[in-house]
Write a protein that holds these residues in place. Structure first.
Motif, PDB file in Angstrom:
ATOM      1  N   CYS A  66     -31.868 123.830   0.186  1.00 45.86           N
ATOM      2  CA  CYS A  66     -31.293 124.331   1.505  1.00 45.86           C
ATOM      3  C   CYS A  66     -30.767 125.811   0.875  1.00 45.86           C
ATOM      4  O   CYS A  66     -30.983 126.224  -0.041  1.00 45.86           O
ATOM      5  CB  CYS A  66     -30.179 123.354   1.692  1.00 45.86           C
ATOM      6  N   LEU A  67     -30.325 126.545   2.035  1.00 51.85           N
ATOM      7  CA  LEU A  67     -29.671 127.744   1.836  1.00 51.85           C
ATOM      8  C   LEU A  67     -28.761 128.103   0.826  1.00 51.85           C
ATOM      9  O   LEU A  67     -28.865 128.819   0.038  1.00 51.85           O
ATOM     10  CB  LEU A  67     -29.110 128.164   3.134  1.00 51.85           C
ATOM     11  N   CYS A  68     -27.904 127.001   0.518  1.00 49.70           N
ATOM     12  CA  CYS A  68     -26.811 127.306  -0.377  1.00 49.70           C
ATOM     13  C   CYS A  68     -27.260 126.595  -1.853  1.00 49.70           C
ATOM     14  O   CYS A  68     -26.620 126.884  -2.806  1.00 49.70           O
ATOM     15  CB  CYS A  68     -25.336 126.690   0.182  1.00 49.70           C
ATOM     16  N   GLY A  69     -28.355 125.676  -1.920  1.00 48.62           N
ATOM     17  CA  GLY A  69     -28.721 125.054  -2.932  1.00 48.62           C
ATOM     18  C   GLY A  69     -28.120 123.662  -3.344  1.00 48.62           C
ATOM     19  O   GLY A  69     -28.417 123.357  -4.609  1.00 48.62           O
ATOM     20  N   GLN A  70     -27.252 123.262  -2.564  1.00 50.13           N
ATOM     21  CA  GLN A  70     -26.385 122.018  -3.020  1.00 50.13           C
ATOM     22  C   GLN A  70     -27.661 120.756  -2.805  1.00 50.13           C
ATOM     23  O   GLN A  70     -27.186 119.833  -3.544  1.00 50.13           O
ATOM     24  CB  GLN A  70     -25.394 121.773  -1.890  1.00 50.13           C
ATOM     25  N   CYS A  87     -23.955 123.913   3.818  1.00 52.13           N
ATOM     26  CA  CYS A  87     -24.656 125.278   4.623  1.00 52.13           C
ATOM     27  C   CYS A  87     -25.245 124.772   5.915  1.00 52.13           C
ATOM     28  O   CYS A  87     -25.443 125.714   6.640  1.00 52.13           O
ATOM     29  CB  CYS A  87     -25.555 125.986   3.598  1.00 52.13           C
ATOM     30  N   CYS A 124     -27.819 119.580   5.220  1.00 52.78           N
ATOM     31  CA  CYS A 124     -26.970 119.868   3.990  1.00 52.78           C
ATOM     32  C   CYS A 124     -25.610 119.943   4.533  1.00 52.78           C
ATOM     33  O   CYS A 124     -25.161 120.505   5.713  1.00 52.78           O
ATOM     34  CB  CYS A 124     -27.230 121.401   3.280  1.00 52.78           C
TER      35      CYS A 124
HETATM   36 ZN   LIG Z   1     -26.672 123.762   1.554  1.00 49.25          ZN
END
Ligand SMILES: [Zn+2]
Ligand SMILES: [Zn+2]
Length: 154
Positions: A12-16, A79, A76
């Motif tokens: 995802c955008l934030c990497g979580q 994000c 997510c």
């Molecule tokens: Zn994320």
């Protein structure tokens, strides 16, 4: 049959939330319906239809969209990136948003769906289009065409 260069990784955008694709997609589409416009905040959603067993997910996701049991839209929790949709064909398949992939540069949808709602000027590169969704009897032929001619990673 050409090599899909699996596995693929993405996030995802934030990497979580991280994803790993281990099985080849059976179809690729762009959906222009109003729901997909709203869910993406864009002109259409992209889907790579994968066997459910071919998607590994690392990190908690949360359900979004209309919270219907089917289909189940996963996001997510931090994000809010729309990640994938479960419950396709009774749960046999999952629709991954290929924009998550580390390398999405090769992704071209094979079919447009929801074309009746397509925004003016929008072209996805798909070779066939349907006003709503393809009739059930078209799926086998579409998947055959995709297996033969669908875009592959370089
Ligand atoms: Zn994320
Ligand atoms: Zn849609």
């Amino acid at each position: 049959m050409s090599d899909w260069n699996l596995p693929w990784t993405g996030a995802c955008l934030c990497g979580q939330v991280r994803v790993r694709v281990t099985e080849a997609p059976v179809f690729a589409s762009a959906c222009h319906c109003r729901a997909c416009q709203k869910l993406t905040g864009g002109a259409y959603s992209l889907s790579l239809m994968l066997p459910a067993s071919g998607l590994e997910v690392e990190g908690e996701t949360e359900i979004g969209g209309l919270h219907n049991p089917v289909p189940e839209h996963h996001f997510c929790p931090s994000c809010k990136t729309w990640l994938f949709t479960r419950g396709i064909a009774g749960g046999a398949f999952v629709n991954l948003r290929p924009s998550l992939l580390e390398d999405a540069s090769w992704v071209v949808p094979y079919a447009d769906t929801g074309v009746a709602d397509r925004l003016p000027g929008v072209q996805s590169g798909a070779r066939v289009g349907y006003p709503a969704f393809p009739p059930v009897e078209d799926y086998a032929g579409l998947m055959e065409g995709y297996a033969r001619d669908g875009a592959r990673p370089a």
